[in-house]
Design a protein around this motif. Structure first.
Motif, PDB file in Angstrom:
ATOM      1  N   VAL A 587       0.831  -1.211   0.000  1.00 59.73           N
ATOM      2  CA  VAL A 587       0.000   0.000   0.000  1.00 59.73           C
ATOM      3  C   VAL A 587       0.866   1.263   0.000  1.00 59.73           C
ATOM      4  N   GLU A 588       1.955   1.247   0.761  1.00 61.46           N
ATOM      5  CA  GLU A 588       2.793   2.444   0.802  1.00 61.46           C
ATOM      6  C   GLU A 588       3.448   2.714  -0.552  1.00 61.46           C
ATOM      7  N   LYS A 589       3.678   1.667  -1.334  1.00 58.87           N
ATOM      8  CA  LYS A 589       4.230   1.862  -2.680  1.00 58.87           C
ATOM      9  C   LYS A 589       3.167   2.404  -3.628  1.00 58.87           C
ATOM     10  N   LEU A 590       1.923   1.985  -3.422  1.00 62.01           N
ATOM     11  CA  LEU A 590       0.851   2.393  -4.318  1.00 62.01           C
ATOM     12  C   LEU A 590       0.399   3.831  -4.066  1.00 62.01           C
ATOM     13  N   ILE A 591       0.334   4.232  -2.786  1.00 66.37           N
ATOM     14  CA  ILE A 591      -0.184   5.583  -2.482  1.00 66.37           C
ATOM     15  C   ILE A 591       0.927   6.582  -2.190  1.00 66.37           C
ATOM     16  N   GLY A 592       2.145   6.109  -1.993  1.00 66.74           N
ATOM     17  CA  GLY A 592       3.244   7.010  -1.672  1.00 66.74           C
ATOM     18  C   GLY A 592       3.604   6.961  -0.203  1.00 66.74           C
ATOM     19  N   ARG A 593       4.878   6.869   0.081  1.00 64.79           N
ATOM     20  CA  ARG A 593       5.365   6.726   1.461  1.00 64.79           C
ATOM     21  C   ARG A 593       4.892   7.867   2.352  1.00 64.79           C
ATOM     22  N   GLU A 594       4.866   9.090   1.812  1.00 67.04           N
ATOM     23  CA  GLU A 594       4.518  10.255   2.634  1.00 67.04           C
ATOM     24  C   GLU A 594       3.047  10.267   3.045  1.00 67.04           C
ATOM     25  N   ASP A 595       2.196   9.558   2.285  1.00 66.66           N
ATOM     26  CA  ASP A 595       0.763   9.551   2.593  1.00 66.66           C
ATOM     27  C   ASP A 595       0.349   8.359   3.460  1.00 66.66           C
ATOM     28  N   PHE A 596       1.264   7.437   3.686  1.00 64.43           N
ATOM     29  CA  PHE A 596       0.893   6.243   4.454  1.00 64.43           C
ATOM     30  C   PHE A 596       1.048   6.513   5.956  1.00 64.43           C
ATOM     31  N   VAL A 597       0.041   6.110   6.725  1.00 68.92           N
ATOM     32  CA  VAL A 597       0.071   6.292   8.184  1.00 68.92           C
ATOM     33  C   VAL A 597       0.581   5.005   8.825  1.00 68.92           C
ATOM     34  N   SER A 598       1.734   5.089   9.473  1.00 64.54           N
ATOM     35  CA  SER A 598       2.323   3.909  10.110  1.00 64.54           C
ATOM     36  C   SER A 598       1.673   3.666  11.467  1.00 64.54           C
ATOM     37  N   ASN A 599       1.801   2.424  11.962  1.00 65.89           N
ATOM     38  CA  ASN A 599       1.175   2.049  13.231  1.00 65.89           C
ATOM     39  C   ASN A 599       2.034   1.071  14.010  1.00 65.89           C
ATOM     40  N   ASN A 600       1.775   1.011  15.297  1.00 63.89           N
ATOM     41  CA  ASN A 600       2.501   0.108  16.182  1.00 63.89           C
ATOM     42  C   ASN A 600       1.654  -1.118  16.507  1.00 63.89           C
ATOM     43  N   VAL A 601       2.324  -2.168  16.931  1.00 61.08           N
ATOM     44  CA  VAL A 601       1.616  -3.328  17.476  1.00 61.08           C
ATOM     45  C   VAL A 601       2.544  -4.017  18.481  1.00 61.08           C
ATOM     46  N   ARG A 602       1.934  -4.488  19.560  1.00 63.69           N
ATOM     47  CA  ARG A 602       2.680  -5.307  20.512  1.00 63.69           C
ATOM     48  C   ARG A 602       1.774  -6.424  20.980  1.00 63.69           C
ATOM     49  N   MET A 603       2.248  -7.641  20.812  1.00 66.01           N
ATOM     50  CA  MET A 603       1.515  -8.815  21.275  1.00 66.01           C
ATOM     51  C   MET A 603       2.488  -9.709  22.017  1.00 66.01           C
ATOM     52  N   ASP A 604       2.094 -10.110  23.222  1.00 66.42           N
ATOM     53  CA  ASP A 604       2.913 -11.037  24.007  1.00 66.42           C
ATOM     54  C   ASP A 604       1.961 -11.887  24.842  1.00 66.42           C
ATOM     55  N   ARG A 605       2.481 -12.642  25.771  1.00 66.96           N
ATOM     56  CA  ARG A 605       1.626 -13.553  26.540  1.00 66.96           C
ATOM     57  C   ARG A 605       0.608 -12.800  27.396  1.00 66.96           C
ATOM     58  N   GLU A 606       0.930 -11.574  27.790  1.00 63.16           N
ATOM     59  CA  GLU A 606      -0.009 -10.783  28.583  1.00 63.16           C
ATOM     60  C   GLU A 606      -1.107 -10.167  27.710  1.00 63.16           C
ATOM     61  N   GLY A 607      -0.842 -10.081  26.434  1.00 58.56           N
ATOM     62  CA  GLY A 607      -1.833  -9.509  25.518  1.00 58.56           C
ATOM     63  C   GLY A 607      -1.608 -10.055  24.127  1.00 58.56           C
ATOM     64  N   ASN A 608      -2.211 -11.212  23.856  1.00 56.05           N
ATOM     65  CA  ASN A 608      -1.955 -11.868  22.573  1.00 56.05           C
ATOM     66  C   ASN A 608      -3.168 -11.885  21.654  1.00 56.05           C
ATOM     67  N   PHE A 609      -4.260 -11.251  22.084  1.00 60.16           N
ATOM     68  CA  PHE A 609      -5.482 -11.264  21.286  1.00 60.16           C
ATOM     69  C   PHE A 609      -5.991  -9.823  21.170  1.00 60.16           C
TER      70      PHE A 609
END
Length: 868
Positions: A587-609
């Motif tokens: 998607v970032e290649k299709l719409i352009g790097r500057e227009d893509f909104v990046s996001n975080n994720v963290r999953m571990d045993r305390e929060g895996n769902f």
């Protein structure tokens, strides 16, 4: 009328190839007769004619030039036909009567050897399946490259693993025994339609083990590590027997059988490959907009083919992944070397298929010059990397020998045809040089013979002459015939002279008359002799092609990482997915790097769902898919689109994204959805990554909520896999309070006056409302529809409030009427207000005339008065 010898020969050959269209060689043409001619004329657009009657009937006839047959054969094979090639196996010039003819090869979708008709970036696999002792053996090979691999599958009662492998390999032709095909007919037919693959029924091979050991000239199959894999051995025997029967008079470029242990790779089933669009997009079925499209900076077709295999087979061993990462980093750090090798790889031809053509015997002069150039470039690449271990085990001496053999013998401008001469360099063969000398200086050579004979015989007026009846001869006047030596052979007596020939003159005449055909014959023999020498050394070419393909892919990874700002992911033994500022690689290649909104994720045993809520078109699917794609990128050894990534290995990536009716099998959207979820639940482990999108929406709301809740609880309690579940059911967000490992995330939305903006940022917490009508507005639904939907929605929300309130029935009866009147007035005002705002927002002030503007102001004023 009796049958001619030619037609008799045709019928005898055709009798053994009833299931094929027979290409029957007649001089410079392949002819087809009877029904074959009718079929070919229809499928290929050929003119249908007829020849002399045979037994009182017209014989339908269609033909094509033999030198342009490849394209016609490809068209027929692509349409599902089998083509038998029948050649003249004797020289018509040396045979009295009918020329002997034999079928030399049979072409099917999986046994095409004309590489020019194939996709250079994809393998053309023939595959066999054998079920034995509760195990499924799969063997597959590419005749054009010599790749021959087998695998064995256990615990596959529903054959889902078997067909996952088929979808991964994508063979053009599948060999299967009748009973096994009948038992799984629906599955095979469904696969055949989706992948455009031909299913061919074959007979069981009695003793596959001995057949394989004899063919490879080995004592035991333990040499390939497959002696205990009985089902795989049977599949390998089946496929080799079939391939040999198709390539009747030629060798196959197969040196070994490679056993693939599928437990060494993460499982990506066909549904996940489709949902994540790894190598083929769902719309045009091309690579555009896929992960392959992003990663493929390869300079060779070998590299692209290898890249596809890598994408479909993520690694499970951290050390193997780190090895690829280290190699990638080397080319990121060493810019000059990387750029030099990229340039040289661009000069390397398809070594795998060049070597295959030589073994199969369909190589030409241009192929050998391409091979020489490829070796020259490869040796230069090896020199650039002499301080590394990339080319460990490659025999450079043998490569140099192959280069020198071609350099000494084959012309740079050698033609495609190997039957018409002009391939061999002057100075390579003495006999050939003498013929060329005679052809280029024939007159001088005759004068030389004449002068020599005058001196030898003392006959001063001896002349060498020529006529069409006697060819070349020595003419001696009657006055000198007493001086004629004994080795002169009298040819003709004239009134005043005698004519003679000599052995030397006869040899010259034979050479000069037959020189062109002689040159073609000698050059063809020498060319095949040269190819034979290279064929003996093909092992080093195969090894070289493997290394170059790997280099091409790793450099492609490096270029992609640099161009797109990828980082090296860290692999740990912990149960974790931790990605900072992650991005969707496509998607970032299709719409352009500057227009893509990046996001975080963290999953571990305390929060895996993660339960992810938010409106459509806001980025939920993109977010979920990017996590799956980043995990795959990391496990194939690539760098990833993120600021940082800390990951543990996952054994399976299982997805349920989107839904559609399966028209072929007659399954509804909901049935397809439940089947996919069932497959996920039954195959997932604690080490898996599960991505679910809108599970339960294919049925009624209450059914959907209950099913989605039950699935969530089951995965959380029983499987414990890392899971992301996107849903419109806000009720699921209540599960965060009930389960320790469930976390709510939502798409952040900013409300502005009478509209909303989807920020595409993922934040903690659950969405508290839906924005479906806003999405409908963005999609362009008419104003009337949107306004009416808001009224309906308001009514449904009020009804829900009434149901949820624990109000006394009597109180409702006493006060409901007045309340409802007031409520209706309020709703009417809100409707008029929203309509007013809608009208104002949609005025095109740049394209309105003064009169239209006055009219609009009047309408707006009227609505304002109604509101007040």
């Amino acid at each position: 009328m009796s049958e001619t010898p030619l037609m008799k020969q045709y019928r005898e050959i055709k009798e053994n190839h009833q299931d094929s269209i027979l290409f029957f060689r007649l001089g410079d043409f392949y002819e087809m007769f009877f029904q074959d001619a009718v079929t070919a004329s229809k499928e290929l657009g050929l003119t249908l004619t007829s020849r002399n009657k045979e037994k009182g009937m017209d014989v339908p006839l269609a033909g094509i030039p033999y030198h342009s047959s490849a394209s016609y054969i490809t068209k027929l094979v692509n349409k599902g036909y089998k083509v038998a090639i029948c050649e003249q196996v004797e020289d018509p010039r040396t045979v009295k009567g009918i020329v002997k003819r034999e079928v030399v090869k049979i072409v099917t979708p999986g046994t095409v050897i004309d590489v020019d008709s194939l996709d250079a970036t994809s393998n053309n696999y023939l595959l066999s399946v054998k079920h034995l002792d509760n195990k499924t053996g799969i063997a597959y090979l590419d005749i054009t490259t010599g790749e021959f691999k087998v695998l064995e599958i256990e615990d596959d009662s529903d054959y889902s693993k078997t067909f996952n492998e088929l979808y991964k390999i994508e063979p053009k032709e599948i060999l299967v025994e009748f009973n096994f095909y009948e038992a799984l007919k629906d599955k095979f037919d469904d696969y055949s339609k989706k992948i455009d693959s031909k299913v061919t029924l074959v007979n069981k091979l009695r003793d596959p083990e001995n057949f394989l050991t004899d063919y490879f000239n080995i004592v035991s199959l333990e040499s390939f590590g497959i002696s205990e894999a009985k089902a795989a051995v049977h599949a390998a025997g089946m496929i080799l027997d079939y391939a040999l029967s198709m390539q009747v008079d030629g060798d196959l470029p197969l040196e070994k059988i490679e056993y693939i242990n599928i437990t060494n790779f993460a499982e990506i089933n066909s549904t996940t490959r489709r949902n994540l669009e790894l190598t083929r997009n769902q719309r045009e079925k091309t690579s555009y907009g896929t992960l392959l499209w992003v990663l493929d900076k390869c300079k060779t077709s070998m590299g692209t083919r290898f890249l596809k295999k890598i994408i479909n087979n993520p690694l499970l061993e951290i050390e193997e992944i780190k090895k690829r990462q280290d190699d990638l980093q080397y080319f990121m750090d060493n810019i000059l070397i990387r750029e030099e090798i990229k340039e040289k790889l661009g000069e390397v031809y398809d070594l795998e298929r060049l070597a295959g053509k030589i073994v199969l015997g369909n190589e030409n002069g241009k192929d050998l010059t391409a091979l020489k150039k490829s070796i020259i470039s490869s040796l230069e690449i090896m020199d650039f990397l002499r301080e590394t271990a990339f080319f460990t085990g490659i025999d450079t001496k043998t490569l140099t020998q192959i280069r020198d053999i071609i350099e000494e013998s084959i012309k740079e401008d050698a033609p495609f045809s190997i039957r018409e001469g002009n391939i061999i360099k002057r100075g390579y063969n003495q006999e050939l040089d003498e013929i060329f000398k005679i052809m280029s200086s024939g007159k001088d050579y005759l004068l030389e013979i004449e002068a020599r004979e005058k001196e030898r015989t003392g006959i001063k007026n001896l002349k060498i002459k020529y006529n069409k009846v006697f060819g070349y001869f020595l003419e001696v006047s009657n006055s000198n015939k007493d001086l004629v030596p004994e080795d002169y052979i009298r040819k003709q007596t004239l009134s005043n002279a005698e004519r003679y020939i000599t052995e030397e003159l006869k040899e010259y005449e034979d050479k000069i008359i037959n020189s062109k055909s002689k040159v073609e014959e000698i050059e063809y023999y020498l060319f095949k002799e040269i190819s034979g020498k290279i064929k003996e050394k093909r092992e080093v070419l195969n090894k070289l092609s493997e290394i170059l393909a790997y280099l091409d892919v790793i450099i492609s990874f490096a270029v992609t990482a640099i161009e797109n700002n990828y980082v090296r992911p860290e692999f740990v033994d912990d149960y974790v997915i931790e990605i900072e500022e992650g991005r969707h690689p496509v998607v970032e290649k299709l719409i352009g790097r500057e227009d893509f909104v990046s996001n975080n994720v963290r999953m571990d045993r305390e929060g895996n769902f993660i339960i992810l809520t938010g409106p459509n078109m806001a980025g939920k699917s993109t977010y979920m898919k990017q996590i799956g794609l980043i995990q795959i990128l990391a496990q194939i050894g690539s760098y990833v689109p993120a600021q940082s990534a800390r990951l543990s290995i996952v054994d399976k990536i299982l997805t349920r994204i989107g839904a559609a009716d399966d028209i072929v099998s007659g399954q509804s959207t909901f049935m397809v959805e439940m089947s996919e979820v069932s497959n996920i639940i039954n195959s997932a482990t604690e080490r898996s990554l599960i991505i679910l999108d809108e599970v339960g929406r294919g049925t009624s709301t209450f059914d959907g909520i209950s099913i989605a809740t039950a699935i969530t609880e089951y995965i959380h309690d029983k499987i414990k896999a890392k899971t992301i579940f996107a849903t419109h059911y806000h009720e699921l967000t209540e599960l965060e309070e009930k389960f320790d490992s469930i976390l709510n995330y939502r798409i952040e939305v900013e409300e502005r006056s009478n509209s909303v903006v989807f920020l595409r940022k993922i934040v903690r917490g659950g969405a508290d409302k839906s924005y479906g009508i806003e999405v409908a507005r963005l999609a362009g639904l008419p104003k009337e529809v949107l306004l009416n939907s808001k009224k309906i929605l308001r009514g449904l929300e009020k009804r829900k409030e009434l149901i949820e309130k624990t109000v006394n029935v009597e109180q409702l009866s006493l006060f409901a009427a007045n309340d409802m009147v007031e409520e209706e007035k309020k709703n009417l005002k809100e409707d008029l207000y929203e309509e007013l705002l809608f009208d104002i927002e949609n005025i095109d002030i740049n394209n309105v005339t003064p009169m239209e503007a006055l009219g609009l102001l009047g309408e707006l004023k009227k609505k304002m008065e109604e509101i007040n």
